[in-house]
Design an enzyme around this catalytic site. Sequence first.
Site, short mmCIF file in Angstrom:
data_model
loop_
_atom_site.label_atom_id
_atom_site.label_comp_id
_atom_site.label_asym_id
_atom_site.label_seq_id
_atom_site.Cartn_x
_atom_site.Cartn_y
_atom_site.Cartn_z
N GLN A 179 0.90 -1.14 0.00
CA GLN A 179 0.00 0.00 0.00
C GLN A 179 0.94 1.19 0.00
O GLN A 179 1.91 1.20 0.75
CB GLN A 179 -0.85 -0.02 1.26
N ASP A 219 -0.67 -2.03 6.88
CA ASP A 219 -0.50 -3.45 7.18
C ASP A 219 -1.24 -4.30 6.14
O ASP A 219 -1.63 -5.42 6.43
CB ASP A 219 -0.98 -3.76 8.60
N HIS A 220 -1.41 -3.73 4.95
CA HIS A 220 -2.18 -4.43 3.93
C HIS A 220 -1.26 -5.07 2.90
O HIS A 220 -0.96 -4.49 1.87
CB HIS A 220 -3.16 -3.46 3.27
N VAL A 221 -0.81 -6.26 3.23
CA VAL A 221 0.09 -6.99 2.35
C VAL A 221 -0.70 -7.92 1.44
O VAL A 221 -1.67 -8.54 1.87
CB VAL A 221 1.14 -7.75 3.17
#
Lengths: 589, 239
Positions: free
Chosen positions: A348, A517-519
């Site tokens: 992100q 934290d958007h993997v």
Amino acid sequence: MVSKRPKADVVVVGLGWSGSLMAEELTRAGLNVVAIDRGPWIDTSTHTPPAVDPDELRWGQRKEFLSPPRDNTVTFRNHAGQTAAPLRDYGIFELGRGVGGAGFHWAGMAWRFSPWDFEVRSRTIERYGRRKAEDGEMQLQDWGVTYDTLEPFYDQWERIAGISGKAGNIKGQIQPGGNPFEGPRARDYPTPKLKTLRIMELFNKATTDMGLHPFTIPCANISEPYTNPLGVSMGACTYCGFCLAYGCGNFSKSSPQACIFPVLVRRPNFKVITRSCVTKVNKSSDGKTVTGVTFIDENGHEWEQPADIVCLTAFQVDNVRILLNSGVGKTYDPKSGEGTIGRNFSFQTVSGTDMWFEDEHINPFIGTGGLGSQIDDYNGDNFDHSKLDFIGGAGILTLARDGAPIAKAAALPEGSPRWGSGFKKAYAKYYRNYGTIFNQGCSMPTRSATLDLDPTYRDKFGVPLLRLTYDYAQSDRNMAKFTMDRAVEIARAMGAAHVTGFNFADKAFSTAVIASDHVIGGAVMGDDPATSAVNPWLQSWDAHNLFVVGASAFPNNAGYNPTGTVGALAIRTAQAIHQTYVRNPARLA
Amino acid sequence: MRRREILSLGVAVGAVPAARLLAAEMDAFPHDMALDPAFVPKPAPGGAPQVLTRDIDRRTITAVFDRFIPGDELGPSASAAGCVEFLDAQLAGPFGQGATLYRAGPKAVGEDALMQKPQFIATPRERYETGLRALEAYARRTHQGSFADLKPEQQDAILTGMEKGEIELAPEVNTRAFFELMLANAREGYFADPLYGGNKDMAGWKMIGFPGARYDYRLYADRTGEDLGLEPVSLVPKA
């Protein structure tokens, strides 16, 4: 010695949002489902009632609801010429510690992706020409599903989760107060939008005056009492501000615990095995199907769970690591471009601005995890990129989330003392006068982005850690700079006295620097087996009774949080399994 | 099977010998909905020091914390608010033990630069032990006195040097990172719930206007832009 358990119809690996949504669908259809989760049983009344939850030190700082790096981490490097190092402390991977997964501690922004996000490659070529899509670095590919295909499944997920919000586009009709850029929806959200708090009032006024289109972010923080289609009741949010990294004592934040477990755990054809870590998927002798999974329980004992169907529903990195450790599919090779497992990691691309007001009363302690105002005028392909050196964009938003006093002690205007009496004076003044504009930007995969197994570092079971090789695409960097400048303009229009822009993409990427934290990615979906690990039903191209579900399937990341799309894809896959696959176990067409 | 059994499986359940060989499996609704005792917040123990047992270490950290957060008209000093007791309790627990950290070696050359953040195999407790001793030795070497006995300006000069990376306390100490660790823990002690031993009388929260663990703002949320004047509430039950 490996012990063998009785065979199940379906084994679900990881009981977060994907796993619980699928287990609910599949058990309702009559299949026997065994779920295996690495963590312990965690629930609302037993673990996070209101007397326990609002504790910033324990949950916000020490992150006790996250899976500790000690048990499971990744190694990381920016490019293949470097030696990867392990991420030793918490970083961008916010895996859940127990059942419910990250769905228990998430903040609750409940987005749908825009229609453009599913067809980034073809739509970019269509509008701007091939050179814009093929810049030599990005590795764009369509998802094999469109927004219109996913719409009914988004709707089902929103009903189960009780999402609060205001529609902007119902069947093509633009709705006042909603997001005019969103894809057409069949109907409005199940619960009304949340309250408009002070920082949102300032943002809404400024952006409206600038000719932009603010709206309230759709949230998995429920605005009024609600009973979902499974018959589970939720309570109204109290704006306590403790959502991101916390549980929810009110049953107001949608989670597997709040929305699904109460019915799921009563079903006789559902079992859950806790504190047990799946290490691999077992392949059949002919290699064309899988026979179940191997897991290790908390005593270190190894088990086999046979099943007719295996659903990997763990967190993104765990799904990919299990595939690599199992030898299912071919590992992606960035040099040749061949292989699909580990391909198209993306993240992100975040920028924005901090802002401080004089003599405001933002009252930041009143808030909710996903609550805020956003404009989508610079998101996706909602604006003309002909003269810009990037594709995509960002949701530009302000948050009314939390007033966490430990964390916010670091948020002071530039030049303020960090310690001493000057620090106390600055913090006493600006704690209630601080706001932020956060640009949650899309992230495009690159050819060189890779997930494979680390040659050196291992987890507590001796299994190799996943190794990430990644840096931001230049297109994303340019986008982040462009949107940062827009955020600074908005902050000034809001009347902030001190404005300090930030851009995480103006330097190298690091897993230890928490921009988001958007993997995403690593086992991506698509309609070409040469460039995707799973087909548009998230069915493995290499073993037709294996389904790999979650954000690992996203070929690129949008300027939105991923959970809504994870939920929609999980429901669609579960329905394909019980409506079609079980009658004819073969590749779904 | 009931939840209590599920959670205790494998921890030697005498009544169910076979349970040792079974994975923790749940196949019925957990009827026991009572709060899990392990999840009840545990107050800092108080009493004798557990980790900061050397008088000189306590004097040093007290002096450092009180330069970070001095007593003034806005509130008590860090040590008066209990931050040293807070730190001792934290270092005695999982935080001090580095219980969540991945500490397997090797620590690669260039690891910190790659991560853009110092990483440690040492636990926070070990870092305090080496760091406080090195800080005291540095004060004696450069100012011929204990850090705690130096004038505030001298203490500030050393701390500023640490913060900016202009001085190195000892080769085995990452000086800047040690400064940041102490500053972070001082802030935690001053602004965490009083349950943990710091933030005495909720002084930190009163200073900034944080109302604490109130949990329900529905009565106030519509009063946007007002100074609500809310008194803080903590997780510590009122006597």
